[in-house]
Design an enzyme around this catalytic site. Structure first.
Site, PDB file in Angstrom:
ATOM      1  NE  ARG A 219      -3.771  -2.385   1.900  1.00  0.00           N
ATOM      2  CZ  ARG A 219      -4.938  -2.610   2.453  1.00  0.00           C
ATOM      3  NH1 ARG A 219      -5.459  -1.717   3.251  1.00  0.00           N
ATOM      4  NH2 ARG A 219      -5.598  -3.723   2.200  1.00  0.00           N
ATOM      5  CD  GLU A 221      -2.207   2.797   3.829  1.00  0.00           C
ATOM      6  OE1 GLU A 221      -1.333   2.458   4.630  1.00  0.00           O
ATOM      7  OE2 GLU A 221      -3.324   2.268   3.766  1.00  0.00           O
ATOM      8  NE  ARG A 227      -3.289   3.269  15.158  1.00  0.00           N
ATOM      9  CZ  ARG A 227      -4.499   3.406  15.628  1.00  0.00           C
ATOM     10  NH1 ARG A 227      -5.502   2.766  15.093  1.00  0.00           N
ATOM     11  NH2 ARG A 227      -4.736   4.182  16.647  1.00  0.00           N
ATOM     12  CG  HIS A 228      -1.004   3.057   8.589  1.00  0.00           C
ATOM     13  ND1 HIS A 228      -1.463   3.898   9.567  1.00  0.00           N
ATOM     14  CD2 HIS A 228      -2.083   2.569   7.957  1.00  0.00           C
ATOM     15  CE1 HIS A 228      -2.793   3.915   9.528  1.00  0.00           C
ATOM     16  NE2 HIS A 228      -3.198   3.118   8.553  1.00  0.00           N
ATOM     17  CD  GLU A 362      -9.434  -1.404  10.416  1.00  0.00           C
ATOM     18  OE1 GLU A 362      -9.827  -0.238  10.271  1.00  0.00           O
ATOM     19  OE2 GLU A 362      -9.023  -2.121   9.480  1.00  0.00           O
ATOM     20  CB  SER A 365     -12.056  -4.248   8.058  1.00  0.00           C
ATOM     21  OG  SER A 365     -11.274  -4.235   6.912  1.00  0.00           O
ATOM     22  NE  ARG A 413      -2.616  -1.340  12.019  1.00  0.00           N
ATOM     23  CZ  ARG A 413      -3.655  -0.815  11.369  1.00  0.00           C
ATOM     24  NH1 ARG A 413      -4.894  -1.206  11.658  1.00  0.00           N
ATOM     25  NH2 ARG A 413      -3.463   0.115  10.462  1.00  0.00           N
TER      26      ARG A 413
HETATM   27  P1  AMO Z   1      -8.386  -3.325   5.209  1.00  0.00           P
HETATM   28  O1  AMO Z   1      -7.865  -2.351   4.226  1.00  0.00           O
HETATM   29  O2  AMO Z   1      -9.182  -2.792   6.344  1.00  0.00           O
HETATM   30  O3  AMO Z   1      -9.330  -4.396   4.489  1.00  0.00           O
HETATM   31  O4  AMO Z   1      -7.189  -4.181   5.770  1.00  0.00           O
HETATM   32  C1  AMO Z   1      -7.405  -5.279   6.631  1.00  0.00           C
HETATM   33  C2  AMO Z   1      -6.460  -5.251   7.806  1.00  0.00           C
HETATM   34  O5  AMO Z   1      -5.109  -5.281   7.365  1.00  0.00           O
HETATM   35  C3  AMO Z   1      -4.295  -4.483   8.200  1.00  0.00           C
HETATM   36  N1  AMO Z   1      -3.713  -3.400   7.417  1.00  0.00           N
HETATM   37  C4  AMO Z   1      -2.494  -2.857   7.650  1.00  0.00           C
HETATM   38  N2  AMO Z   1      -1.546  -3.122   8.555  1.00  0.00           N
HETATM   39  C5  AMO Z   1      -0.435  -2.384   8.535  1.00  0.00           C
HETATM   40  N3  AMO Z   1      -0.194  -1.398   7.648  1.00  0.00           N
HETATM   41  C6  AMO Z   1      -1.099  -1.083   6.715  1.00  0.00           C
HETATM   42  N4  AMO Z   1      -0.855  -0.110   5.833  1.00  0.00           N
HETATM   43  C7  AMO Z   1      -2.332  -1.828   6.670  1.00  0.00           C
HETATM   44  N5  AMO Z   1      -3.431  -1.810   5.905  1.00  0.00           N
HETATM   45  C8  AMO Z   1      -4.246  -2.750   6.366  1.00  0.00           C
HETATM   46  C9  AMO Z   1      -5.197  -3.945   9.288  1.00  0.00           C
HETATM   47  C10 AMO Z   1      -6.560  -3.994   8.647  1.00  0.00           C
HETATM   48  O6  AMO Z   1      -7.604  -4.108   9.581  1.00  0.00           O
HETATM   49  N6  AMO Z   1      -9.878  -6.471   1.577  1.00  0.00           N
HETATM   50  C11 AMO Z   1     -10.188  -5.965   2.888  1.00  0.00           C
HETATM   51  C12 AMO Z   1     -10.438  -7.060   3.879  1.00  0.00           C
HETATM   52  C13 AMO Z   1     -11.671  -7.872   3.589  1.00  0.00           C
HETATM   53  O7  AMO Z   1     -12.771  -7.271   3.600  1.00  0.00           O
HETATM   54  O8  AMO Z   1     -11.548  -9.092   3.406  1.00  0.00           O
HETATM   55  C14 AMO Z   1      -9.031  -5.092   3.370  1.00  0.00           C
HETATM   56  O9  AMO Z   1      -7.954  -5.098   2.823  1.00  0.00           O
HETATM   57  O10 AMO Z   1      -5.124  -4.842  10.393  1.00  0.00           O
END
Ligand code: AMO
Length: 439
Positions: A219, A221, A227-228, A362, A365, A413
């Site tokens: 990602r 971002e 936490r990312h 979180e 999701s 996480r």
């Molecule tokens: P989402 O984008 O909420 O959902 O991601 C799911 C979980 O992945 C973790 N996560 C991350 N951890 C660390 N750094 C990041 N940049 C990051 N992005 C996400 C989190 C988050 O809750 N496709 C959907 C899931 C689904 O509906 O099946 C999805 O990607 O713990």
């Protein structure tokens, strides 16, 4: 000394028993410390299981003694010698060296200390991660990580899920949005997968019914937070013939419970980290989004209905829920407008999407998904996405697609919350963030 040994290691530090006392053994590892007090020198040797003491006696082997005390800290050596009971030495024994070999000399000065009392900053530690990982408290995180991942495989297989591996180089973004890494794929443009979302859903059209993947998320971002990560791992799961998202949440809470339980058995590592792991109670509280907004507003937040929760609101909700006795809770029935295009709507305003939260963070999701292709196209357009970019995904919905749902659950996480680690970078071996591409 100098001559090659038959075997570099007959014993790890922690595997020596009283039966070995009086016998010749070989040990090997990193030279953690050397204390030379003239006629005698204590060399602390570290291996993956702990440390042991090699005691050099000048009188016995003057030449060997001089060479031994001249070794630089963190060099890798193998030592052959007599294993002797000793009340004073750690582990109750010491090794009196008769032969040793330097397998790799460490340069000086060290870029990072292993046992130094002074704490180095995180950047220096990550720049020298191979040394940072020599510390028992850092290794403990990854030993626990391996155990919780084993628990994922064990639990999901017991529930008839099969493990899959889907592509990471893909043609359209998996989550919508702009935070994708683009790459050149011969003549075409491709993306690194933000998640296996599209593929795990397409697998629901195959009859495999229950699949999971330990997935990489890429990602782009821009923000740098504690936490990312720009590259992270997750348990991604999808299951068919569900009646509602409740079926998915049941699997998720049991999965969390099983991972937590497995971690609670890592007694040695938890002791090193000075952490206690208390098992959560099932089922986790289901808290509809409407109630979340009421609770937050009552406690001073200005959030209005329809907005997604920001970090501060999430933290505040964590505090409120903790007071009510819930460390884990689901936020359910989100407004459709804050959820991804594949989320099943419920009525006009709501959706069958949920988040799993732990103490205001979180962890996962998920949702029931749309399985009707026309509705899916409509939602893509509403989310400003072009159905043409999703043709191969949409095709899987046109020839028999059962109702289904799933979740994505971040492994780093999870570790952060389990071990109360403040920065997510500690939970992955070589983190990728806005500034870090090496090592
Ligand atoms: P989402 O984008 O909420 O959902 O991601 C799911 C979980 O992945 C973790 N996560 C991350 N951890 C660390 N750094 C990041 N940049 C990051 N992005 C996400 C989190 C988050 O809750 N496709 C959907 C899931 C689904 O509906 O099946 C999805 O990607 O713990």
């Amino acid at each position: 000394m100098g001559e090659s040994m038959k075997s570099y290691r007959s014993h790890y530090s922690k595997d020596v028993t009283t039966e070995d006392y009086g016998k010749k053994i070989t040990v090997a590892g990193w030279v953690e410390d050397i204390r030379n007090i003239g006629s005698i020198a204590f060399i602390i040797l570290r291996d993956r299981k702990g440390t042991l003491q090699v005691t050099g006696l000048k009188k016995q082997h003057p030449e060997l003694f001089e060479k031994l005390v001249g070794i630089s800290r963190e060099s890798v050596i193998a030592v052959e010698g007599l294993c002797k009971a000793s009340d004073k030495a750690r582990n109750g024994y010491e090794v009196i060296p008769e032969k040793f070999e330097v397998l790799s000399a460490a340069e000086t000065p060290l870029p990072l200390g292993v046992v130094d009392k002074v704490e180095s900053d995180l950047d220096t530690r990550l720049d020298n991660r191979f040394i940072d990982l020599r510390k028992p408290e850092i290794q403990a995180i990854f030993k626990i990580r391996t155990q919780v991942i084993a628990a994922i495989h064990e639990y999901l297989k017991s529930q008839s899920f099969i493990e899959v591996h889907t592509p990471n180089i893909i043609a359209s973004s998996s989550e919508g949005g702009t935070d994708v890494f683009k790459l050149k794929y011969f003549e075409k443009e491709a993306f690194l997968a933000q998640s296996p979302q599209l593929y795990k859903q397409m697998l629901m059209a195959t009859g495999l019914d229950r699949v999971y993947e330990i997935a990489w998320y890429f990602r782009a971002e821009e923000h740098n937070t504690r936490r990312h990560l720009n590259e992270s791992t997750a348990v991604d799961l999808e299951m068919a013939f569900i009646n509602s998202e409740e079926d998915v949440m049941k699997i998720l809470e049991n999965l969390v419970y099983n991972m937590w339980k497995r971690a609670s058995k890592c007694t040695e590592e938890l002791k090193i980290l000075d952490k206690k792991v208390v098992l959560p109670k099932l089922p986790f509280k289901r808290l509809p989004y409407d109630e979340v907004i009421k609770k937050l507003n009552k406690n001073g937040s200005k959030i209005t209905w329809g907005e997604d929760l920001g970090t501060e609101d999430e933290r505040l909700l964590g505090e409120i829920m903790k007071k009510e006795g819930h460390e884990f809770y689901f936020i359910t029935k989100y407004p459709i407008e804050v959820k991804q295009f594949y989320t099943m709507p419920e009525g006009e305003k709501y959706s069958r999407g949920f988040d799993l939260e732990c103490k205001g963070v979180e962890l996962a999701s998920g949702s029931q998904r749309i399985h009707d292709v026309e509705l899916l196209k409509k939602r893509l357009k509403e989310c400003d996405l072009d159905p043409k970019d999703f043709e191969s995904y949409l095709k899987a919905f046109r020839f028999g697609m059962p109702p289904h749902g799933g979740f994505g659950f971040g492994i780093e996480r999870f570790l952060m919350e389990l071990l109360e680690i403040k920065n997510i970078r500690e939970c992955i071996l070589f983190p990728r963030d806005r500034a870090r591409l090496t090592p």
